[in-house]
Every structure is written in C-alpha cells, then in structure tokens.
Design an enzyme around this catalytic site. Structure first.
Site, PDB file in Angstrom:
ATOM      1  CG  PHE A 217      -9.735 -10.065  10.740  1.00 21.17           C
ATOM      2  CD1 PHE A 217      -8.491 -10.433  11.238  1.00 21.17           C
ATOM      3  CD2 PHE A 217      -9.935 -10.092   9.365  1.00 21.17           C
ATOM      4  CE1 PHE A 217      -7.473 -10.823  10.385  1.00 21.17           C
ATOM      5  CE2 PHE A 217      -8.916 -10.489   8.504  1.00 21.17           C
ATOM      6  CZ  PHE A 217      -7.674 -10.848   9.026  1.00 21.17           C
ATOM      7  CD  GLN A 218      -7.239  -7.640   7.156  1.00 19.23           C
ATOM      8  OE1 GLN A 218      -8.121  -7.388   6.353  1.00 19.23           O
ATOM      9  NE2 GLN A 218      -6.071  -8.146   6.793  1.00 19.23           N
TER      10      GLN A 218
ATOM     11  CG  MET B 293      22.635  12.682   3.711  1.00 16.32           C
ATOM     12  SD  MET B 293      23.794  13.827   2.918  1.00 16.32           S
ATOM     13  CE  MET B 293      22.800  14.477   1.580  1.00 16.32           C
TER      14      MET B 293
ATOM     15  CE  LYS C 200     -17.896  -7.353   3.410  1.00 16.46           C
ATOM     16  NZ  LYS C 200     -17.673  -8.679   3.971  1.00 16.46           N
TER      17      LYS C 200
ATOM     18  CD  GLU D 101      -1.789  -2.365   1.565  1.00 20.46           C
ATOM     19  OE1 GLU D 101      -0.603  -2.621   1.893  1.00 20.46           O
ATOM     20  OE2 GLU D 101      -2.698  -3.205   1.617  1.00 20.46           O
TER      21      GLU D 101
END
Lengths: 172, 591
Positions: free
Chosen positions: B112-113, B479, B162, B50
C-alpha cells in the site's frame, strides 16, 4: 563514429540504471555494454560501445563523469586499444555436417564446449569482424542459438623503446 | 547512546543548521513526524500538497542560498513532489527531499502506497539514496546535504523506509564527506583565465552574459567589479536577474526570447561573449547556427557538461564563478588602462542607440483597461525601497515581471526558468517568507497559474506567511493566447479560462485578505493597502486580455530578428474587440 568507453563505477545497486538512464534520457546510443567487478570488489568495470560525432561523444564522457557513482571515464578511442568479444553459438549438426562444423571452429581457433548428437556449442573470442565471419560460415548449417557478451576493451600500454630505463630506476 | 532513525534524522538536520522544513505526513513517516512534534528547534510548515512543499523548499533555498528541506510520504506523496524536484534540477536549486518508503521487507511487493521512489526520481535529482540500514542514515544525510549544496547545486532525495525510522543505532555524525566519484572543480585553470583576460583586453564589442550560477556562487560583487573595471555591458538570463543591479547603467536587462532589444542586439553583434554561470539555453540562443556569428566565446561554468553542450566555446573555464572572477579581476586590474574605453567607444554608441530605438514600451490610458506592464511598473516603484523578494509563476506575467521589476540584488528573484512550472510562484514566495519573516515578499501571478497551487493559501494563513499575491487577471492562459494569435491564426484552443473564481472571495474564504483594483486610478491605493496588511493578501487586477509580450524572438528564430509589436492584422483585430468581458466567452471565441 564508433567509440569504446571504459567506465569505472561504484559496485552498488542501481548504478547500471543510472548509466542506462543517462543514455536513454539524452538520446545517446548504446551498441553494447558489459559490466563485471574489478580486482577491487567495491568497483565495477564497464565497457560501453557507443557512437556519435565528436561533440556527442564529448558530452557522453562529460555526462558519465558527472554521475556521482562514476569514478573514472576513459574514451579508449583517444589512444590505441585492444578489444575482444566472446560469442557462444549453438549449431545444428546433421551427421554429415559435424566434421565441417569442427573445421570451421578450428579455423577460428574456437572451442566446442558442449556437444549433443544433433548440436555443437562453439565458443569463439575475437574482434567483432571475426565473430561475424564465423557466424556467416556456420549459418548454412543452421544456428539454433547465439549469445554474445558485447565487447570488452583495454588500452594498449605505450611501447617503451628504451627498455633499460625502468630497470635503472628500480635499481636506484 | 542509541537513537531511533527518526531521532537521528532530527539530530542530523539540526547539525546541518536546518531551521524550517516543509512537510506533509503519511503512514510510513509518522515516526519522524512524531519526533518532530516533540522538539522545538526545527519548525514544520505543514503544506496542503506535496508539490507545494517542494516549491516552498525551493523558494527557501533561492532566497537564502542554503539547502531547502522537504519531507513527504511514500507513494502519492513522492509522485506529487516530483514536479518540484524536476524544477529544482533544471534550475540548480539546492534541495534535500526526504521521502518515506514502505518497510524494507515489503519493498517490491506492491505494498500500500508503495512507489519506486529511487526509480521515479532518478532522472530529476542530482543524486538519490535508499537507506536500507539505520546505521547508514546519519552518513547518508550528511552526504545528501553535501551533494545538494556543492558543485552545481541540485536536488537530492533520501528515501527512508518505515522500519529504518523506527530501529535504533549509535548516532555518529561525520565531520566531513569524501566521495571518490564526486570532486567538483572550484578553481579555474589559470592559463585559461589568462587567455580570457587577454581576449577581454582586445575585444572591441564585448558583452557579459550572466546566469543563475553567479547567484548561487555568491559572485555578484565580483561581477560588478569586472563590469565596472572593463566597462562591458551586462546581459542577464531569466535565472540571472539580480546578479547585477537592474538599474545600473551597464545593465542591458534580460536577454533571450523576451529579452530587451539592446540585450539581444548586443549579443548578436558582439565580438566577445563572456558567459558566466549560464548554460546557452534554447530560449537564449534561438537558432544555434546563427547564434553570435561574430563572437569568440568564453564560458565559465562549474559544470563541465554545460560547456560545449549547445554551442562551440573558444575559451572554456571549468570552475566556481566567484573564484574565477576573482582571479580574472586580479589580472585585469593590473592591465586595464584608458585604451579599452577608446577601443569600445563605437560599441557603446551603438548600444545606446539600440536602447533609444526600441525601449520596452506599452500604452496605458488613464481611463482604459489596466495594462499588465503598468501594474508591475507601479508595484516596482511602490516597493523598491523595501528591497522585496519577488516570485513569479510562468507565462506572460513572468516575462513582464522580468522586464519591468528591476532587481537590485541577488537572491530576490524566485522564478521557474528551466522547467517553466506554473504554480511555482506562490509556494516559492511562502518558502522565502518562512526564511525571512519580516521581509516583504511579493508573488506576481497570472489567473491561470495561481490556481495550480491555490490550496497553499491555507498554509499561508495558518503558518502566518503574509505573502502578497498580485494576480494579473486576463482570463486567459496569456502566453498560450499570444502564440495562438501570432502562429495559430487566433484560434483560442483551450486558452480562455471563462469563469475564473472571484479571487477576492476566495482569499476571504481561506481567512486571507482579498482586494481588487478595477481601474487605473485605484491601482496605487490598492497596492499600498495590500503591502501594509500583515496577512496574506490576493490583489486581483483585471487586465487588458490581449496584451502581448515584446520584444519576441520566435522559437528557432535569430537573436537580431525580434518581433517588436503586434503585427498589423492583429492590431486591427484587437481594435475591433475592445476589452473582453469575463462572462462573454462568445465575443472572445468569435473575435
């Protein structure tokens, strides 16, 4: 320096956390914050007491204005204003102290709003100095609980010396 | 007619003119993906992570100027995209991110999630919405695009539970948006603009300091007009590169921590700084107390909070760069005459002297190790006629790219400025390539940062996004190594990467093309070969590992006190070391 900022916001869920998150995320102080709906129930009025130098307060005002749920921001310190705070103080009162507690309440024009044989609950409204003063006086009796609302404030209307002016306009 | 939330989502995107979205599915967004699968107007680029989706949307937005769109699932999908949102927020990139959420009945139950998407994204979005009712979905999406693309642009999150994607509602797409707490100021205050014009007319040592705001506002033409009309030199911030042509005689290049000598000296000794769409970031100001000590400051910005946040401003102008510059140019056109040139002759003599005294420089020996600056210089020479889009990751290679790749036009430069996100470059380049399939898109990366989103090579191959990655491979977090050499007595704590992957084989494993330029003489040929290939390519260029980026203003230092080359003790040390072998970590660690 202490500043009182009046903020009109959308009355939606999550707005308070946006404001609180702004202050914590940018390291600004909040000394007190009070919120309640306005006459228009779609909006809420917040009074935020904060502190900082001129540059920080300018940033606070700008950052608040930048929030999309904020409708209006007024730094009340820019003009004259009146502010009040309410405290509810539950004091222990032995038999011999009950009269003293009432006297103190009376001096501060405070009200006893609940009473049991061993306690009084006193409601007092005023500026922070007044609240501090009554707390100091009641402390020797024994304060059991104390809760304060945080300050609310409103700008003073400018005095109009020519009081006839608005009337005249109204007649026209 | 009633539509499901998922159908409404697609209809809204179509009406916003969205052609491409960057997305990764999951349980709670399946209905939306199912609907996306059954239509042809919107292309779905399936990413492998993502974070990649978020950066691709950013690259798309920076290259097109339109809002980039990404779609992720709840929980880990959301937490993974946070870095991209924070990046977009810092760099004012218009982005609309849609996240899935557990059904409204389960919100707050630790389902969940489940994650508190609104809470997580609040500090790194311009605004965020939780859609609780399908009847509000269309108007919310309209508002999201409006907020993301107007005023100072930024990322907006729309969290869709959802059940909202599955329920039906009458579809009405609003024509306009009105939000009472959100009214960006576009036209600058006329009185203030007049003040600015007067200050410009009188200034003996003026300097333009321009940032990314000029690019998002589309004000490059107006800026060129202003600079040419008044003959004022132009300093660009990292985000502002491309706002003014890099090869223009008035261009001073980039300013700031690794800016050019003339850009920083001109800022320090200027008597009038005209800041346009820039925000006085600490990498530009250095030590605030000694920043531009002789200058009056004009600051044009659409975001009032940017003004007087870090430094005192004498003439603040809140407004859109394009609108303000137009107004300013109009006034100046009527007043500018030959006198300004005379007034500023000494200033220009001084600037040209600074340019001659300390130009950007490096030493490339024909049989020695390849210097990273040389790679960028060659890449620039070989590709500039094709008007490429260039992305970078973050670190030394980014600074060298900013110094040596002179962009002619805006919206060609994709880099992570504010947040400094390693792993930004490759997905951002892919986002730009998705918007412009036929353009040449280059990603200049380091061997450290490219590995932070390497998985997107699969996306590049499958979605046919033929980005050309040039890895400046010094086997270090360069760096970090530079700072350790300069400020930590050369102790390379966790900066040496030891065995990096074989990037050529890695590219091949993904079905892309891998090339390597091991010698100076091979470089041009390999770069030309890479550019001609119509697939994603990684060009691995092993470079001299101890090269440092100069000029450098140490953090908290003052703009006119630049380090211009390696201090003597560092030079001696490096002379003893020679080129480090990637397998021989002892040599490096004991050096």
């Amino acid at each position: 320096m202490e500043h009182i900022i009046s903020v009109t916001v959308e009355n939606k869920f999550g707005v308070l956390s946006r404001i609180a998150g702004l202050f914590s995320g940018r390291g600004f102080n909040i000394e007190s914050l009070s919120v309640a709906p306005t006459l228009d129930p779609s909006m809420s009025q917040m009074t935020i007491v904060t502190s900082g130098d001129e540059r920080i307060v300018e940033q606070i005002v700008k950052q608040l204005n930048k929030l999309i749920d904020v409708i209006k921001v007024v730094d009340l310190n820019e003009s004259d204003f009146v502010s009040r705070e309410t405290a509810l103080i539950k004091v222990h009162t032995r038999q011999e102290d009950r009269a003293e507690a009432l006297r103190i309440a009376d001096i501060f024009r405070a009200n006893v709003i609940d009473s049991t044989p061993a306690t009084y609950t006193i409601e007092v409204t005023g500026d922070p100095k007044k609240i501090e003063a009554i707390i100091n006086l009641l402390q020797p009796l024994g304060i059991k609980e104390l809760t304060r609302t945080g300050r609310v404030a409103v700008a003073r209307e400018p005095l109009r010396f020519s009081a006839a002016q608005p009337k005249k306009v109204a007649r026209e | 007619m009633k539509l499901t939330g998922a159908e409404i989502f697609i209809e809204c995107l179509k009406r916003e003119g969205v052609k491409t979205i960057f997305a990764l599915p999951g349980g709670v967004v399946l209905k939306i993906f199912d609907m996306l699968h059954q239509q042809k107007d919107i292309e779905v680029v399936l990413t492998r992570h993502e974070q990649g989706a978020g950066h691709m949307a950013e690259g798309y937005a920076k290259a097109t100027g339109k809002a980039g769109v990404c779609l992720v699932t709840s929980g880990p999908g959301m937490t993974n995209v946070i870095t991209a949102l924070a990046d977009a927020y810092m760099d004012s990139v218009p982005l609309v991110c849609f996240s899935g959420q557990v059904p409204t009945s389960l919100i707050g139950n630790d389902a969940f999630q489940e994650a508190d998407n609104i809470g997580l994204s609040r500090p790194c979005t311009k605004y965020n919405f939780l859609v609780k009712d399908v009847n509000e979905l269309a108007s919310t999406i309209k508002e999201a695009f409006y907020i993301a693309t107007t005023g100072r642009p930024g990322p907006v999150l729309v969290d869709i539970p959802k059940d909202v994607s599955m329920e039906k509602a009458e579809f009405n797409y609003p024509n306009s948006v009105s939000i009472r707490g959100y009214n960006p100021t576009y036209d600058g205050n006329k009185w203030q603009i007049k003040q600015a014009a007067e200050a410009i007319m009188k200034a003996k040592k003026p300097i333009l300091y321009v940032g990314g705001g000029v690019i998002f506002s589309g004000a490059s033409q107006e800026l060129i007009e202003l600079a040419e009309l008044t003959q004022i030199p132009v300093d660009m911030t990292l985000m502002g590169l491309g706002a003014f042509p890099g090869e223009h005689p008035l261009s001073m290049g980039m300013l700031g921590m690794h800016g050019t000598y003339q850009a920083n000296m001109a800022m320090h000794y200027s008597d009038l700084v005209i800041a346009i769409g820039a925000r006085f970031d600490d990498r530009v100001t250095g030590k605030v107390a000694e920043f531009c000590p002789h200058a009056k400051i004009i600051h044009v910005d659409i975001d009032p909070t940017s003004i007087r946040k870090n430094i005192h401003v004498d003439i603040p102008i809140v407004g859109d760069c394009k609108a303000v510059l137009r107004e300013l140019n109009q006034i100046l056109k009527a007043t500018v005459n030959g006198e300004q040139k005379e007034l500023r002759k000494a200033w220009w003599d001084q600037i040209r002297e600074w340019e001659r005294a300390h130009p950007l420089s490096y030493q490339q020996e024909t049989d020695g190790p390849i210097k990273p600056q040389y790679v960028i210089k060659r890449l620039y020479e070989l590709t500039k006629d094709r008007d490429p889009i260039v992305s970078t990751d973050v670190g030394q290679h980014q600074m060298w790219a900013a110094q040596y790749f002179k962009l002619a036009k805006p919206n060609r430069w994709l880099t992570s400025g504010g947040l400094g996100t390693m792993g930004f470059g490759f997905p951002a380049a892919m986002g730009a390539q998705a918007a412009f399939r036929n353009r040449l898109v280059l990603c200049i990366a380091g061997d450290g940062s490219i590995q932070m989103n390497m998985q997107e090579m699969a996306t590049a191959v499958v979605s046919k996004l033929p980005v050309k990655i040039i890895v400046l491979n010094n086997r270090f977090h360069g760096m970090v190594r530079q700072w350790q050499d300069l400020f930590y007595e050369g102790r390379y704590a966790s900066s040496y990467l030891d065995t990096t992957p074989d990037f050529v084989k890695l590219a091949e494993a993904y079905g892309a093309v891998g090339l390597r330029a091991g010698k100076v003489g091979d470089l041009d040929g390999v770069l030309k070969e890479a550019i001609a290939i119509e697939k994603p390519v990684i060009v691995d260029v092993p470079t001299y590992p101890y090269e440092n980026v100069y000029p450098m203003i140490p953090a908290g230092g003052c703009n006119h006190q630049m380090i211009l080359e390696d201090p003597p003790e560092l030079k001696n040390k490096q002379a003893g070391v020679g080129q480090a072998s990637p397998k021989d970590s002892d040599t490096i660690l004991t050096a």
